[in-house]
Scaffold this active site. Sequence first.
Site, PDB file in Angstrom:
ATOM      1  N   ASN A   1      35.627  34.616  37.494  1.00 38.69           N
ATOM      2  CA  ASN A   1      34.947  34.366  38.786  1.00 38.69           C
ATOM      3  C   ASN A   1      34.283  32.697  38.595  1.00 38.69           C
ATOM      4  O   ASN A   1      33.366  32.567  37.577  1.00 38.69           O
ATOM      5  CB  ASN A   1      33.998  35.257  38.864  1.00 38.69           C
ATOM      6  CG  ASN A   1      34.493  36.834  39.116  1.00 38.69           C
ATOM      7  OD1 ASN A   1      35.016  37.035  40.322  1.00 38.69           O
ATOM      8  ND2 ASN A   1      34.255  37.473  38.110  1.00 38.69           N
TER       9      ASN A   1
ATOM     10  N   GLU B   1      39.084  32.905  40.213  1.00 40.38           N
ATOM     11  CA  GLU B   1      38.625  33.732  41.382  1.00 40.38           C
ATOM     12  C   GLU B   1      37.595  33.172  42.309  1.00 40.38           C
ATOM     13  O   GLU B   1      36.472  32.873  41.510  1.00 40.38           O
ATOM     14  CB  GLU B   1      38.346  35.214  41.018  1.00 40.38           C
ATOM     15  CG  GLU B   1      39.483  36.113  40.515  1.00 40.38           C
ATOM     16  CD  GLU B   1      38.896  37.826  40.194  1.00 40.38           C
ATOM     17  OE1 GLU B   1      37.631  37.791  40.796  1.00 40.38           O
ATOM     18  OE2 GLU B   1      39.530  38.255  39.748  1.00 40.38           O
TER      19      GLU B   1
ATOM     20  N   ASP C   1      38.587  36.354  46.058  1.00 39.43           N
ATOM     21  CA  ASP C   1      38.208  37.330  45.568  1.00 39.43           C
ATOM     22  C   ASP C   1      37.501  38.140  47.118  1.00 39.43           C
ATOM     23  O   ASP C   1      37.170  37.492  47.858  1.00 39.43           O
ATOM     24  CB  ASP C   1      36.991  37.155  44.852  1.00 39.43           C
ATOM     25  CG  ASP C   1      36.598  38.100  43.964  1.00 39.43           C
ATOM     26  OD1 ASP C   1      36.970  39.258  43.922  1.00 39.43           O
ATOM     27  OD2 ASP C   1      35.791  37.773  42.999  1.00 39.43           O
TER      28      ASP C   1
ATOM     29  N   GLU D   1      40.623  46.181  44.840  1.00 36.73           N
ATOM     30  CA  GLU D   1      39.580  46.475  43.822  1.00 36.73           C
ATOM     31  C   GLU D   1      38.952  47.777  44.220  1.00 36.73           C
ATOM     32  O   GLU D   1      38.622  48.165  45.319  1.00 36.73           O
ATOM     33  CB  GLU D   1      38.715  45.110  44.117  1.00 36.73           C
ATOM     34  CG  GLU D   1      39.031  44.071  43.262  1.00 36.73           C
ATOM     35  CD  GLU D   1      37.697  43.255  43.454  1.00 36.73           C
ATOM     36  OE1 GLU D   1      36.932  42.977  42.404  1.00 36.73           O
ATOM     37  OE2 GLU D   1      37.554  42.687  44.532  1.00 36.73           O
TER      38      GLU D   1
HETATM   39  P1  C2E Z   1      33.588  40.788  41.779  1.00 35.10           P
HETATM   40  O1  C2E Z   1      34.180  39.346  41.160  1.00 35.10           O
HETATM   41  O2  C2E Z   1      34.316  41.385  42.829  1.00 35.10           O
HETATM   42  O3  C2E Z   1      33.678  41.865  40.444  1.00 35.10           O
HETATM   43  C1  C2E Z   1      33.886  42.937  40.447  1.00 35.10           C
HETATM   44  C2  C2E Z   1      32.952  43.908  40.543  1.00 35.10           C
HETATM   45  O4  C2E Z   1      33.384  45.229  41.043  1.00 35.10           O
HETATM   46  C3  C2E Z   1      32.564  44.132  39.218  1.00 35.10           C
HETATM   47  O5  C2E Z   1      30.990  44.178  39.472  1.00 35.10           O
HETATM   48  C4  C2E Z   1      32.796  45.226  38.773  1.00 35.10           C
HETATM   49  O6  C2E Z   1      32.337  46.142  37.635  1.00 35.10           O
HETATM   50  C5  C2E Z   1      32.955  46.065  40.219  1.00 35.10           C
HETATM   51  N1  C2E Z   1      33.949  47.231  40.201  1.00 35.10           N
HETATM   52  C6  C2E Z   1      35.027  47.091  39.878  1.00 35.10           C
HETATM   53  N2  C2E Z   1      35.835  48.356  39.990  1.00 35.10           N
HETATM   54  C7  C2E Z   1      34.828  49.049  40.857  1.00 35.10           C
HETATM   55  C8  C2E Z   1      34.750  50.422  41.341  1.00 35.10           C
HETATM   56  O7  C2E Z   1      35.875  51.204  41.237  1.00 35.10           O
HETATM   57  N3  C2E Z   1      33.628  51.203  41.788  1.00 35.10           N
HETATM   58  C9  C2E Z   1      32.622  50.161  41.671  1.00 35.10           C
HETATM   59  N4  C2E Z   1      31.533  50.478  42.528  1.00 35.10           N
HETATM   60  N5  C2E Z   1      32.259  48.847  41.349  1.00 35.10           N
HETATM   61  C10 C2E Z   1      33.714  48.398  40.641  1.00 35.10           C
HETATM   62  P2  C2E Z   1      29.998  43.501  38.502  1.00 35.10           P
HETATM   63  O8  C2E Z   1      30.697  43.369  37.192  1.00 35.10           O
HETATM   64  O9  C2E Z   1      28.871  44.146  38.693  1.00 35.10           O
HETATM   65  O10 C2E Z   1      30.021  42.218  39.111  1.00 35.10           O
HETATM   66  C11 C2E Z   1      29.558  41.778  40.406  1.00 35.10           C
HETATM   67  C12 C2E Z   1      29.764  40.641  40.780  1.00 35.10           C
HETATM   68  O11 C2E Z   1      29.083  39.515  40.013  1.00 35.10           O
HETATM   69  C13 C2E Z   1      31.272  40.173  40.685  1.00 35.10           C
HETATM   70  O12 C2E Z   1      32.079  40.643  41.737  1.00 35.10           O
HETATM   71  C14 C2E Z   1      31.057  38.704  40.818  1.00 35.10           C
HETATM   72  O13 C2E Z   1      31.298  38.147  42.056  1.00 35.10           O
HETATM   73  C15 C2E Z   1      29.798  38.358  40.180  1.00 35.10           C
HETATM   74  N6  C2E Z   1      30.332  37.944  38.704  1.00 35.10           N
HETATM   75  C16 C2E Z   1      30.441  38.735  37.552  1.00 35.10           C
HETATM   76  N7  C2E Z   1      30.886  38.096  36.358  1.00 35.10           N
HETATM   77  C17 C2E Z   1      30.775  36.658  36.993  1.00 35.10           C
HETATM   78  C18 C2E Z   1      30.769  35.619  36.452  1.00 35.10           C
HETATM   79  O14 C2E Z   1      31.252  35.429  34.994  1.00 35.10           O
HETATM   80  N8  C2E Z   1      30.756  34.291  36.925  1.00 35.10           N
HETATM   81  C19 C2E Z   1      30.455  34.409  38.399  1.00 35.10           C
HETATM   82  N9  C2E Z   1      30.501  33.382  39.201  1.00 35.10           N
HETATM   83  N10 C2E Z   1      30.172  35.611  39.015  1.00 35.10           N
HETATM   84  C20 C2E Z   1      30.459  36.816  38.232  1.00 35.10           C
HETATM   85 MG    MG Z   2      35.716  41.359  43.993  1.00 33.37          MG
HETATM   86 MG    MG Z   3      35.668  38.862  41.055  1.00 31.77          MG
END
Ligand code: C2E
Ligand code: MG
Ligand code: MG
Length: 813
Positions: A633, A665, A695, A752
Amino acid sequence: MYRVFYCLTVEHDLRLVAVAALLCVVSALGAVATARRAIDVPAARRTAWLLVAGFVTGVGVWGTHFVSMLAYEAPFPVQYHLAGTVGSLGVAVFVISCGWTLAVRGRNVLTAPAGGALIGAGIATMHFMGIDAMDVGAAMQWDAGLVVAAIVLAMQFAAGAAMVMTRFPSRRGLFGAATLLTLGVVSLHFIAMGALTLVPSSAAAAVDAGLVATASAGSLKLLAVTVALAVVLVVGIGLFAAVLDQHLGARRRAEMLRMRTLADATFEGIAVVRDGVMQDMNSRFCELLQLNREDLVNMPINKLILEGDLPPAGSEDAVAAKCYLRRRDGTALSVQVRRRSMVFGQDPSDVFAFRDVSAEEHARARMTHLAHHDTLTGLPNRLKFRESLEAALQQAWQTDTMVGLICFDLDRFKEVNDVHGHAVGDDLLKAVADRMLDALPGTAIAARLSGDEFAVVLPDVADRNDAVAIAQRVVNSVGSPLTVGSLHLKVSASGGVTIFPLDGEDSDRLMNQADLALYRAKGLGRNQVCDFDPKLGQMMQERRLLETDLAMAIEDELLDLNFQPQARLGDGRIVGYEALVRWNDERRGPVPPSEFVQVAEETGLILKMGSWVLRAACREAVNWPESCRVAVNVSPAQFRQGNLVMSVQSALDASGLAPERLEIEITEGVLIDDEERALNVLRALKSLGVGLAIDDFGTGYSSLSYLRAFPFDKIKIDRSFMTGLHLDREAQIIVQATIDLARELGIRVVVEGVEDFEELEALGHQPDLVLQGYLLSRPLTRGQIAGFADQSDPLRQQIVECISGAARHRKKA
Ligand code: C2E
Ligand code: MG
Ligand code: MG
């Protein structure tokens, strides 16, 4: 004609005729010279000179007539009646004075000849009265034609003399007029005498007691010489007086001119005032007031004062008063006035000196304005705002009312500045200020405190809701699309509200509270209004602590990565993992990325964190099977910062990962901010060989045109569509349409957030889709990945079967 010639040459003593002629010329010169003075002198002395001119002319022509009569050698003894003779002099003086007055004072072209004609008539009256006062011992018979001719000629010549005298002030004009007047007198006398015939009569010979002269020839000549001398004396005095007066007048004029030039040379307007009435002024004064000297002379000076007072009588030179003068166009002129007493002419007067201070005042006002206002928007600045706030609070104390205080801040203004340049940023601020003013009530005081920070005082606000509603109106107004030059910008603002005296009473405290409320509005996703809540203070403190701890964690590389698997639905094969950052803080425990990623974005920490994620993800992915990609991301801030391409390149270089195994992404927000720039960066990334995924598709503007305009390889349909997909027909339609479109465009699709089989089944039989969701797997630690790679995992078999089942189910339907 012969009669006249005979009369002159035979009936007159030619020596006396010569004396009379000389007298006539001298008198005419005296008459014209004195009358000319009446024109040249100031109005006050005009009447005196008109009387002198009347007297000199009257005496002159009477003397000429009298000597001429004495030169007339009548065939009978001649006697003169005293009353008639003197009376003719009186009438001459009176009528001629009237004639000169009409010629000199009259204002139209006819008055000079009319006055002259009156003089001619006066001369004629005098002549015939004089003759009537003679007793020649014979009856007088008149040739009426000649009499009329004599009178008409005299009037014409005199009219000509008056015209020349009034129109030509030169010496030649003077002599010309005198010549014409002489001709008038001479022609009258001799033609009139020619018109006279004496018929002897005994009754007429009686001697009268009132006679001044007898027929004795010797005494008559003596009388003629005496009268001539007396007339020369009178006329000479008149002439001398006229010449002397003219000389003195010229000197006085020269002196006046010198004084006026001197007075006009000053930079101050000067007016001489006597008894409150202006007597004279310099041209600077006229210029200051846009009026002519003629308009100002004799005007009471108070009529010019618009505001303020003149210095009082007796005030010292050094003391200047300030006042405003009314100019011709009605505007006020700010002046500094000094006063001094002096003698002007012969009268005690006051001299007022006026200095135009409007430029200084304007400059001072401008400086004061600049010190209190923002030059860009023209709104009050922080200094002025604090004054206004204090004043409003003071007022509210006294009236027991409430005051609202709102702080506004533009969301992501820095980005506009960075991307479009400061000129666009400035124009945007101006437009925002205008919108803000439009949306505020008239009593509100809006200010620009700094950069994109604005504040508003709402005096006399009804209650908290009232203030919040006004703030919301401003936020809505600022948030509507805006065009700056050729750019269409979408900005938004956040606002924080606090209320006096409900939240606090001190201005510093209120400002701080409004700031905290604003901070909260930003924290809640921007483009909204929050009002102050006492808990906010504590929250802010916590947030600051979080920022510091996050900075330290990034610096010390205490963050970690989890990887969430992505599997193809058709065969259940793992095609890649999405790298998701994790922070397990010592004190707080695991902090959700939704919380700290945003803090990182707001504080700029995201750049450092982002490049760490890129490097760590690539380093990890090198160890995976070649068919597995890693998705990373990238936040909008990283995208905008410009060195993303370099940072990706260096992560690939450092890890040795093949570029096609890395997928970047990005969210739609990146594209909306600046399409052109986004396209350039995406193309550069593409040229490195990395994949591009959009994304959270469907949560932002979801513009399908992005799919065509940008080189994406993959779209990730947001998990909000998947939640309860089997129950939501509309979501199914949208998802299916998006999948179909992407397929048409050759773009792969990731769904997703699929959490259970029902949601999966609702997708139908679509073996080419890639699945990422808790149903497949939660994000895994590095250690867990190896175990998960086993393709014969029963869960995945189940997923594959479910998709086939869905297909069956659909077929049945
Ligand atoms: P995202 O890029 O849309 O990442 C997917 C998010 O959806 C992830 O949450 C993941 O754990 C969650 N997810 C995936 N499958 C499911 C599901 O079936 N049910 C539910 N309820 N959630 C699911 P996470 O890890 O909490 O990340 C949230 C957001 O934080 C990400 O959305 C992304 O926008 C951001 N993020 C996470 N890591 C990074 C990073 O390294 N850099 C940047 N810039 N943003 C990040
Ligand atoms: Mg996403
Ligand atoms: Mg993502």
